[in-house]
Design a protein around this motif. Structure first.
Motif, PDB file in Angstrom:
ATOM      1  N   PHE A  61       0.817  -1.214   0.000  1.00 30.14           N
ATOM      2  CA  PHE A  61       0.000   0.000   0.000  1.00 30.14           C
ATOM      3  C   PHE A  61       0.851   1.265   0.000  1.00 30.14           C
ATOM      4  CE2 PHE A  61      -2.819  -3.288   1.405  1.00 30.14           C
ATOM      5  CZ  PHE A  61      -4.041  -2.943   0.847  1.00 30.14           C
ATOM      6  N   ILE A  62       2.168   1.085  -0.157  1.00 26.83           N
ATOM      7  CA  ILE A  62       3.087   2.219  -0.228  1.00 26.83           C
ATOM      8  C   ILE A  62       3.888   2.102  -1.517  1.00 26.83           C
ATOM      9  CG2 ILE A  62       5.049   3.377   0.867  1.00 26.83           C
ATOM     10  CD1 ILE A  62       4.106   2.328   3.524  1.00 26.83           C
ATOM     11  N   ASP A  63       4.135   3.218  -2.148  1.00 22.40           N
ATOM     12  CA  ASP A  63       4.926   3.220  -3.377  1.00 22.40           C
ATOM     13  C   ASP A  63       6.405   3.090  -3.006  1.00 22.40           C
ATOM     14  OD1 ASP A  63       5.835   3.429  -5.937  1.00 22.40           O
ATOM     15  OD2 ASP A  63       5.595   5.612  -6.065  1.00 22.40           O
ATOM     16  N   GLU A  64       6.820   1.864  -2.765  1.00 22.52           N
ATOM     17  CA  GLU A  64       8.203   1.569  -2.408  1.00 22.52           C
ATOM     18  C   GLU A  64       8.617   0.264  -3.084  1.00 22.52           C
ATOM     19  OE1 GLU A  64       8.585   0.987   1.790  1.00 22.52           O
ATOM     20  OE2 GLU A  64       6.910  -0.413   1.919  1.00 22.52           O
ATOM     21  N   PRO A  65       9.903   0.091  -3.351  1.00 27.12           N
ATOM     22  CA  PRO A  65      10.351  -1.148  -4.002  1.00 27.12           C
ATOM     23  C   PRO A  65      10.219  -2.347  -3.074  1.00 27.12           C
ATOM     24  CG  PRO A  65      12.229   0.172  -3.330  1.00 27.12           C
ATOM     25  CD  PRO A  65      11.010   1.022  -3.098  1.00 27.12           C
ATOM     26  N   ILE A  66      10.245  -3.527  -3.656  1.00 22.75           N
ATOM     27  CA  ILE A  66      10.214  -4.753  -2.864  1.00 22.75           C
ATOM     28  C   ILE A  66      11.573  -4.938  -2.187  1.00 22.75           C
ATOM     29  CG2 ILE A  66      10.161  -7.271  -3.009  1.00 22.75           C
ATOM     30  CD1 ILE A  66       7.971  -7.071  -5.019  1.00 22.75           C
ATOM     31  N   THR A  67      11.530  -5.190  -0.884  1.00 23.90           N
ATOM     32  CA  THR A  67      12.765  -5.460  -0.139  1.00 23.90           C
ATOM     33  C   THR A  67      12.586  -6.721   0.693  1.00 23.90           C
ATOM     34  OG1 THR A  67      12.071  -4.066   1.722  1.00 23.90           O
ATOM     35  CG2 THR A  67      13.402  -3.026   0.005  1.00 23.90           C
ATOM     36  N   ILE A  68      13.682  -7.426   0.906  1.00 19.37           N
ATOM     37  CA  ILE A  68      13.705  -8.565   1.818  1.00 19.37           C
ATOM     38  C   ILE A  68      14.895  -8.379   2.758  1.00 19.37           C
ATOM     39  CG2 ILE A  68      12.585 -10.184   0.229  1.00 19.37           C
ATOM     40  CD1 ILE A  68      15.370 -11.308  -0.427  1.00 19.37           C
ATOM     41  N   ALA A  69      14.838  -9.011   3.910  1.00 19.13           N
ATOM     42  CA  ALA A  69      15.951  -8.971   4.859  1.00 19.13           C
ATOM     43  C   ALA A  69      16.471 -10.384   5.067  1.00 19.13           C
ATOM     44  CB  ALA A  69      15.516  -8.362   6.191  1.00 19.13           C
ATOM     45  N   VAL A  70      17.777 -10.524   5.052  1.00 18.52           N
ATOM     46  CA  VAL A  70      18.419 -11.842   5.172  1.00 18.52           C
ATOM     47  C   VAL A  70      19.428 -11.799   6.311  1.00 18.52           C
ATOM     48  CG1 VAL A  70      19.865 -13.560   4.019  1.00 18.52           C
ATOM     49  CG2 VAL A  70      18.158 -12.262   2.696  1.00 18.52           C
ATOM     50  N   LYS A  71      19.290 -12.727   7.232  1.00 20.88           N
ATOM     51  CA  LYS A  71      20.267 -12.860   8.313  1.00 20.88           C
ATOM     52  C   LYS A  71      21.243 -13.978   7.959  1.00 20.88           C
ATOM     53  CE  LYS A  71      20.751 -13.828  13.265  1.00 20.88           C
ATOM     54  NZ  LYS A  71      21.598 -12.653  13.564  1.00 20.88           N
ATOM     55  N   ARG A  72      22.514 -13.683   8.030  1.00 18.92           N
ATOM     56  CA  ARG A  72      23.541 -14.681   7.721  1.00 18.92           C
ATOM     57  C   ARG A  72      23.558 -15.764   8.793  1.00 18.92           C
ATOM     58  NH1 ARG A  72      28.729 -16.139   8.928  1.00 18.92           N
ATOM     59  NH2 ARG A  72      30.061 -16.815   7.180  1.00 18.92           N
ATOM     60  N   ILE A  73      23.443 -17.010   8.352  1.00 22.71           N
ATOM     61  CA  ILE A  73      23.512 -18.169   9.239  1.00 22.71           C
ATOM     62  C   ILE A  73      24.822 -18.887   8.967  1.00 22.71           C
ATOM     63  CG2 ILE A  73      22.429 -20.368   9.867  1.00 22.71           C
ATOM     64  CD1 ILE A  73      19.761 -19.114   8.991  1.00 22.71           C
ATOM     65  N   GLU A  74      25.521 -19.256  10.008  1.00 22.89           N
ATOM     66  CA  GLU A  74      26.877 -19.775   9.874  1.00 22.89           C
ATOM     67  C   GLU A  74      26.966 -20.920   8.878  1.00 22.89           C
ATOM     68  OE1 GLU A  74      30.819 -19.906  10.159  1.00 22.89           O
ATOM     69  OE2 GLU A  74      29.540 -18.405  11.112  1.00 22.89           O
ATOM     70  N   ASN A  75      26.035 -21.879   8.961  1.00 26.35           N
ATOM     71  CA  ASN A  75      26.063 -23.028   8.055  1.00 26.35           C
ATOM     72  C   ASN A  75      25.021 -22.911   6.943  1.00 26.35           C
ATOM     73  OD1 ASN A  75      28.093 -24.336   9.594  1.00 26.35           O
ATOM     74  ND2 ASN A  75      26.540 -25.050  11.043  1.00 26.35           N
ATOM     75  N   GLY A  76      24.516 -21.714   6.728  1.00 25.30           N
ATOM     76  CA  GLY A  76      23.441 -21.536   5.756  1.00 25.30           C
ATOM     77  C   GLY A  76      23.965 -21.329   4.348  1.00 25.30           C
ATOM     78  N   GLU A  77      23.687 -22.272   3.492  1.00 28.51           N
ATOM     79  CA  GLU A  77      24.220 -22.204   2.134  1.00 28.51           C
ATOM     80  C   GLU A  77      23.690 -20.998   1.366  1.00 28.51           C
ATOM     81  OE1 GLU A  77      24.942 -25.127  -1.726  1.00 28.51           O
ATOM     82  OE2 GLU A  77      23.940 -25.876   0.055  1.00 28.51           O
ATOM     83  N   VAL A  78      22.398 -20.713   1.520  1.00 31.03           N
ATOM     84  CA  VAL A  78      21.810 -19.588   0.790  1.00 31.03           C
ATOM     85  C   VAL A  78      22.130 -18.258   1.471  1.00 31.03           C
ATOM     86  CG1 VAL A  78      19.662 -18.565  -0.035  1.00 31.03           C
ATOM     87  CG2 VAL A  78      19.971 -21.051  -0.114  1.00 31.03           C
ATOM     88  N   SER A  79      21.901 -18.184   2.771  1.00 34.83           N
ATOM     89  CA  SER A  79      22.120 -16.909   3.461  1.00 34.83           C
ATOM     90  C   SER A  79      23.581 -16.482   3.385  1.00 34.83           C
ATOM     91  CB  SER A  79      21.663 -17.010   4.917  1.00 34.83           C
ATOM     92  OG  SER A  79      22.438 -17.948   5.642  1.00 34.83           O
ATOM     93  N   ARG A  80      24.520 -17.420   3.474  1.00 39.07           N
ATOM     94  CA  ARG A  80      25.939 -17.067   3.370  1.00 39.07           C
ATOM     95  C   ARG A  80      26.270 -16.534   1.975  1.00 39.07           C
ATOM     96  NH1 ARG A  80      29.297 -20.799   3.246  1.00 39.07           N
ATOM     97  NH2 ARG A  80      27.961 -22.642   3.401  1.00 39.07           N
ATOM     98  N   ARG A  81      25.683 -17.186   0.961  1.00 34.71           N
ATOM     99  CA  ARG A  81      25.970 -16.743  -0.400  1.00 34.71           C
ATOM    100  C   ARG A  81      25.417 -15.346  -0.645  1.00 34.71           C
ATOM    101  NH1 ARG A  81      24.750 -20.402  -5.702  1.00 34.71           N
ATOM    102  NH2 ARG A  81      25.987 -21.849  -4.424  1.00 34.71           N
ATOM    103  N   LEU A  82      24.203 -15.100  -0.168  1.00 37.28           N
ATOM    104  CA  LEU A  82      23.613 -13.773  -0.348  1.00 37.28           C
ATOM    105  C   LEU A  82      24.402 -12.719   0.425  1.00 37.28           C
ATOM    106  CD1 LEU A  82      19.798 -14.606  -0.088  1.00 37.28           C
ATOM    107  CD2 LEU A  82      21.121 -14.173  -2.160  1.00 37.28           C
ATOM    108  N   PHE A  83      24.753 -13.025   1.656  1.00 35.43           N
ATOM    109  CA  PHE A  83      25.455 -12.061   2.503  1.00 35.43           C
ATOM    110  C   PHE A  83      26.868 -11.774   1.983  1.00 35.43           C
ATOM    111  CE2 PHE A  83      27.844 -10.528   6.128  1.00 35.43           C
ATOM    112  CZ  PHE A  83      26.949  -9.678   6.766  1.00 35.43           C
ATOM    113  N   ASN A  84      27.552 -12.817   1.531  1.00 29.98           N
ATOM    114  CA  ASN A  84      28.965 -12.661   1.160  1.00 29.98           C
ATOM    115  C   ASN A  84      29.183 -12.314  -0.312  1.00 29.98           C
ATOM    116  OD1 ASN A  84      29.721 -13.359   3.784  1.00 29.98           O
ATOM    117  ND2 ASN A  84      29.829 -15.537   3.298  1.00 29.98           N
ATOM    118  N   GLU A  85      28.288 -12.788  -1.192  1.00 31.20           N
ATOM    119  CA  GLU A  85      28.587 -12.714  -2.610  1.00 31.20           C
ATOM    120  C   GLU A  85      27.665 -11.814  -3.426  1.00 31.20           C
ATOM    121  OE1 GLU A  85      28.791 -16.661  -4.205  1.00 31.20           O
ATOM    122  OE2 GLU A  85      29.989 -17.429  -2.529  1.00 31.20           O
ATOM    123  N   LEU A  86      26.439 -11.574  -2.948  1.00 31.53           N
ATOM    124  CA  LEU A  86      25.491 -10.788  -3.742  1.00 31.53           C
ATOM    125  C   LEU A  86      25.973  -9.350  -3.875  1.00 31.53           C
ATOM    126  CD1 LEU A  86      22.683 -11.027  -5.155  1.00 31.53           C
ATOM    127  CD2 LEU A  86      21.705 -10.049  -3.057  1.00 31.53           C
TER     128      LEU A  86
END
Length: 350
Positions: A61-86
């Motif tokens: 309901f607000i004119d704003e872009p889509i955002t997501i929040a990701v918390k880095r998890i030590e053994n998390g394959e996806v969260s680590r890649r997003l946090f470190n490499e994106l």
């Protein structure tokens, strides 16, 4: 489920190894979504496709872009890649917005909505909060937000700006576990009683409660609220679960084998029907994916609801269920990511 392509427009780092990712649709058309829903990020490694769900922080309901929040998890394959490499400009693949922890505003409603969040659990509730304040005229919102330190309060500035702008309708209460004020350090049964009684503006029957955080945290909220006389339909929860690829191998619960037989399932999806043999140690979704069936799923843990299906004949046992109500289960709804047939000839519509 349809896959979407996004361009990474911006990345902002927050304390606690959290990043906020701003996404622009590669097609130029922003997908529709409901406050509280999530995007399942899809990545591939050398052997398989991996999906992880991250709540949308934006409000539709607000004119704003889509955002997501990701918390880095030590053994998390996806969260680590997003946090470190994106990086800014990278393309990110997701599924369409999904999830049942949603809030649909009613413009003229008069109710009090309590949002209980712990840590990264603020992400879906941040979207819900903004939607209530912008799309409803009179509803009051109380956000009770637990963190370890003041520095780890996610969206700190934005939350205080909203409190200043909507001071008559929005109350922000921050609980800091390291605070010297022990009465306002950690959420507990007595504090829930006091906060709800103090800030309930409209009738108890119209109140809504949204909780997001660790399971024990949400159990405390739910049991306390039920003890206060609120109906279970007024209480909604969103579990942040760490799946087998993102967890600690030392923290696995014992697996209890219920049935060691193999059963046949007739699976219907769109215009296709297949017959699958499901061994006891595999879920219905596991075998479907092994047979290259493109079915909707995300968490593979029984907590997001993306794979919800209908069992029209037979029976399905679920290892875990954080999504479906007792009534929905009685009416045949099942989660195939944690579902195991208990008889031959099950018919399931995905």
């Amino acid at each position: 489920m349809k896959k979407l392509q996004f361009i990474t427009a911006a990345i902002v780092k927050y304390p606690g190894e959290i990043i906020k990712i701003t996404l622009e649709p590669a097609s130029g058309i922003k997908p529709s979504f409901i406050s509280g829903q999530f995007l399942s990020v899809v990545i591939t490694n050398s052997t398989k496709e991996i999906r992880r769900s991250y709540s949308i922080c934006s409000s539709p309901f607000i004119d704003e872009p889509i955002t997501i929040a990701v918390k880095r998890i030590e053994n998390g394959e996806v969260s680590r890649r997003l946090f470190n490499e994106l990086r800014q400009g990278d393309v990110l693949t997701t599924l369409e917005p999904s999830g049942v922890f949603t809030y649909t505003p009613e413009t003229e409603s008069n109710r009090t909505i309590f949002l209980f969040a712990a840590g990264i659990g603020i992400t879906p509730l941040f979207s819900t909060l903004k939607t209530i304040l912008v799309a409803e005229n009179d509803s009051h919102v109380v956000l009770i937000y637990s963190n370890r330190t003041k520095e780890t309060i996610l969206f700190y500035d934005e939350l205080h700006e909203l409190q200043n702008k909507y001071s008559g309708r929005f109350k922000l209460i921050c609980l800091i576990s390291e605070s010297q004020n022990l009465l306002m350090a950690r959420l507990n049964k007595q504090l829930i009683y006091e906060l709800v009684e103090e800030h309930l503006v409209y009738s108890p029957e119209s109140a809504l409660f949204y909780t997001c955080g660790p399971i024990n945290y949400m159990d405390t909220c739910r049991l306390t609220l039920l003890g206060m006389g609120f109906d279970k339909s007024q209480i909604k929860r969103e579990t942040f679960f760490i799946s087998e690829d993102e967890g600690d191998d030392d923290n696995e619960s014992e697996v209890i084998t219920v049935d060691t037989n193999t059963y046949t399932v007739k699976l219907k999806h769109k215009d296709k029907q297949v017959e699958l043999d499901i061994p006891y140690n595999k879920s219905i979704l596991d075998i479907a994916l092994d047979n290259n069936l493109d079915l909707p799923y995300s968490c593979r843990s029984g907590i997001c609801g993306t794979c919800t299906s209908l069992c029209t004949d037979g029976g399905v046992r679920m290892d875990y269920n954080e999504v479906l109500t007792d009534t929905e289960v009685e009416n045949g709804k099942v989660l195939i990511c944690v579902g195991h047939p208990i008889v031959n000839g099950n018919e399931i519509i995905v």
